[in-house]
Write an enzyme that holds these catalytic residues in place. Structure first.
Site, PDB file in Angstrom:
ATOM      1  N   SER A  66      -8.462   1.282  -0.841  1.00  0.00           N
ATOM      2  CA  SER A  66      -7.035   0.959  -0.951  1.00  0.00           C
ATOM      3  C   SER A  66      -6.824  -0.074  -2.038  1.00  0.00           C
ATOM      4  CB  SER A  66      -6.518   0.405   0.383  1.00  0.00           C
ATOM      5  OG  SER A  66      -5.222  -0.135   0.247  1.00  0.00           O
TER       6      SER A  66
ATOM      7  N   TYR B  43      -6.427  -4.894   8.086  1.00  0.00           N
ATOM      8  CA  TYR B  43      -6.526  -3.691   7.250  1.00  0.00           C
ATOM      9  C   TYR B  43      -7.124  -4.021   5.887  1.00  0.00           C
ATOM     10  CZ  TYR B  43      -5.034   0.396   4.546  1.00  0.00           C
ATOM     11  OH  TYR B  43      -4.999   1.507   3.728  1.00  0.00           O
TER      12      TYR B  43
END
Length: 678
Positions: free
Chosen positions: A555, A568
């Site tokens: 990400s 996350y």
């Protein structure tokens, strides 16, 4: 509008070809003669409709028929240059075509055109080939069928065989068909129904005679220690052996595999005569063109350990290659095509089953089906007599036939990921599904792994048959389920080349609201889950010795500190560093490890639709339905990122253009300056 005669032929072909007792996949051909108006002369002309080259009877459609003028085809007899030059007649068929001619005429066209019957069927039934390959096949033909079926000595398919069968039919007006030595059967009739009935009568009569008169143990008594292992044990052993065997079978070029532990295979390998019969190889041209002249058979009992089996398989593989090269050298002439490769197409493991290989899953699966046909043929021949296939020189003439080489040369160029086998986690939706779809479109075989088995199977079904993709259940926090997914992959497709760690989830919370459970859940799924998937996959990749790719879908957050996202972002940073660590460690095995850093993938994303989108929209103060547009506006390019864009990056990273790239992270975020890699 389809001519009624052609329509009747297609229906008959589909009925005959859909039953495996009648013929093997893509084996045999059927024909019908009839009349149609010539649009140029306005006169009726006699035509021959015949299954074209490479088609399958069970799925035959009108476009799969070759259409020829019968008068011109039969006139070729007058210019036939003799058996030494009969291959030239295939090109001559082009001058007999009616209109555009439909499909390309096959080598067996002469058989259908020259035989004086309105309808002709040429098939490869196991029962018929059993008679055709028996040492006393001619005598058996008379005994089994009386005068209704005539013996035709072995002759390679071609124009001369058509002349031979035509002459035999003329000399035997009461015959309804013939047994082609070493090959198959041909039947005929005045009507389509009569031809079909005659074909089925030959097939069923042969099968009934073998059943009534054959020896009880045609393969000999059980061979102690070679019987089938219990199902769970044999499939576990097969999964453990599969990577090594595929690597051996891919020494010349990469292949896809298929595995079968069918009872017929296990029974054959558990019987005393299997080494002798296996060494004799197959006989029907369709069989050995798919399976090579003979299989590689492990000469160890079922109780042999995986390590013992692997060591011996490597020795046998080296010997197989030497023997195949010697076979080629014995028979090759100056104008023979180059040797196409010396690796086996069929590998038999006593107690476990059969591995078969080909350029794609369908070819590999069908090769295995053909070897099962060959086992059935051997059983029938040995039950009544002695199995006596055509000799090695004749096999070579067909395997390295110039016409076969020309057929191979006409095959389309393989897609970029042909022969590659991919496992994608979290692939039932979103980015994972887009990646699986793109890889399948590029020719890869794909295993879609997801928490939800039904969704995984549904997603796989959208990509095609199980020759293209399968769906499996896999919770990436469970080592047992991960290994089960890997095992399913290697048993379905033979091995593994490409792994995409995509499974993930996200909980958008600030530090003080993030619980231990939130942290553990995200790290267990993405950081630890990716590690365990990569570890299990690496064992396969290393055993195969074919290199491979591991991709992490990380990400933008792995390098950019966004708000309210501690768990996350931290786990994505963990994944990103795994890329670097594994790239260094696995490089010596030719395994590339790379990462992709997406951002703002809202539409089609499983994470965003699962509540993450609403929470991120609240953080940024925009309506959830406008979140994708919001992310796009803050990028350098001003473009929204979709799952397909991530899939594009995976295809490029694992394709032929980046073979020397490892340890790389590719941003797929439309440009976020704060996430530039430094």
């Amino acid at each position: 509008m389809t001519n009624p005669t052609a329509a009747e032929l297609i229906a008959r072909s589909n009925r005959l070809g859909s039953d495996p007792k009648n013929t093997n996949y893509a084996g045999g051909n059927t024909s019908a003669k009839g009349v149609e108006r010539d649009p140029v002369t306005a006169e009726n002309v006699e035509l021959l409709w015949v299954k074209g080259s490479g088609g399958d009877l069970g799925t035959l459609k009108e476009q799969g028929l070759a259409v020829l003028r019968l008068d011109r085809l039969r006139s070729l007899v007058n210019v036939y240059p003799g058996v030494e030059r009969e291959d030239e007649m295939v090109a001559a068929f082009d001058y007999t075509l009616f209109g555009k001619g439909g499909a390309a005429p096959s080598i067996d066209t002469a058989m259908h055109g020259l035989v004086d019957a309105a309808h002709v069927d040429h098939l490869h039934p196991d029962s018929g080939i059993a008679i055709a390959t028996a040492a006393d096949g001619e005598e058996l033909t008379s005994k089994v069928f009386g005068g209704k079926v005539v013996w035709v000595p072995w002759r390679r398919p071609g124009f001369q065989l058509g002349l031979d069968i035509a002459a035999i039919k003329e000399a035997n007006p009461d015959a309804l068909g013939c047994i082609l030595g070493g090959h198959g059967i041909t039947a005929w009739g005045d009507t389509s129904d009569e031809s079909e009935a005659n074909s089925l009568w030959i097939i069923d009569t042969a099968a009934a005679y073998i059943a009534a008169n054959g020896r009880e143990l045609p393969f000999g008594p059980a061979l102690e220690g070679y019987g089938a292992l219990p199902e769970a044990e044999r499939r576990a052993k097969a999964a453990a052996l599969a990577p090594t065997i595929r690597g051996l079978a891919s020494s010349d070029r990469p292949v896809v595999g298929s595995f079968s532990d069918a009872e017929v295979v296990l029974d054959f390998l558990g019987s005393a005569e299997h080494p002798r019969l296996g060494a004799l190889g197959t006989s029907c041209p369709d069989h050995f063109l798919r399976t090579k002249v003979k299989p590689l058979i492990l000469d160890l009992p079922a109780s042999a350990s995986v390590d013992e089996s692997i060591a011996r398989l490597k020795e046998l593989h080296a010997l197989y290659r030497e023997e195949y090269a010697a076979y080629y050298d014995r028979h090759a002439t100056p104008d023979s095509p180059a040797m196409r490769g010396a690796d086996p197409a069929i590998v038999l493991i006593p107690g476990v089953g059969m591995f078969s290989y080909g350029a794609n899953k369908q070819t590999a699966r069908v090769a295995g089906e053909f070897y099962i046909n060959a086992i059935n043929v051997m059983r029938g021949a040995e039950a009544l007599s002695t199995y006596a296939p055509i000799d090695e020189a004749e096999k070579f003439r067909i395997e390295y036939w110039a016409l076969e080489e020309a057929k191979l040369a006409r095959l389309p160029k393989p897609a970029s990921h042909a022969t590659r086998i991919a496992l994608v986690t979290g692939a039932a939706s979103g980015i994972g599904k887009a990646i699986a779809t793109r890889l399948a479109a590029e020719g890869a075989c794909v295993v879609i792994a997801d928490l939800d088995l039904q969704k995984a199977q549904d997603a796989a079904a959208e990509l095609g048959s199980t020759d293209v993709a399968i769906g499996v259940a896999a919770n990436v926090t469970s080592p047992t389920e991960i290994q089960a997914a890997i095992d399913a992959c290697v048993l379905q497709f033979g091995g593994l080349d490409l792994v995409v760690n995509n499974a993930g989830l996200s909980l958008s919370k600030p530090l003080l609201e993030t619980t231990d459970a939130d942290w553990d859940l995200q790290h267990n799924v993405m950081a630890k889950g990716s590690f365990m998937v990569s570890r299990a996959a690496a064992r396969v990749l290393i055993d195969q010795q074919m290199g491979g790719d591991i991709i992490y879908i990380s990400s933008k957050n792995s390098v950019f500190a966004g708000p309210n996202n501690i768990a996350y972002s931290a786990t994505k940073a963990d994944q990103a560093h795994q890329v670097r660590l594994l790239a260094v460690e696995l490089g010596e095995h030719g395994i590339k490890v790379n990462g992709i850093n997406p951002d703002g993938v809202v539409r089609g994303s499983g994470i965003f639709s699962g509540g993450w989108g609403a929470k991120r929209a609240a953080v940024y103060g925009v309506p959830e339905e406008e979140l994708g547009a919001y992310y796009a506006k803050r990028t350098i390019l001003g473009r929204e990122v979709l799952p397909d864009h991530v899939a594009n990056a995976v295809a490029v990273l694992t394709g032929a253009d980046l073979t020397h790239t490892t340890g790389l992270h590719i941003p797929v975020d439309a440009g976020v300056a704060a996430a530039f890699l430094r």
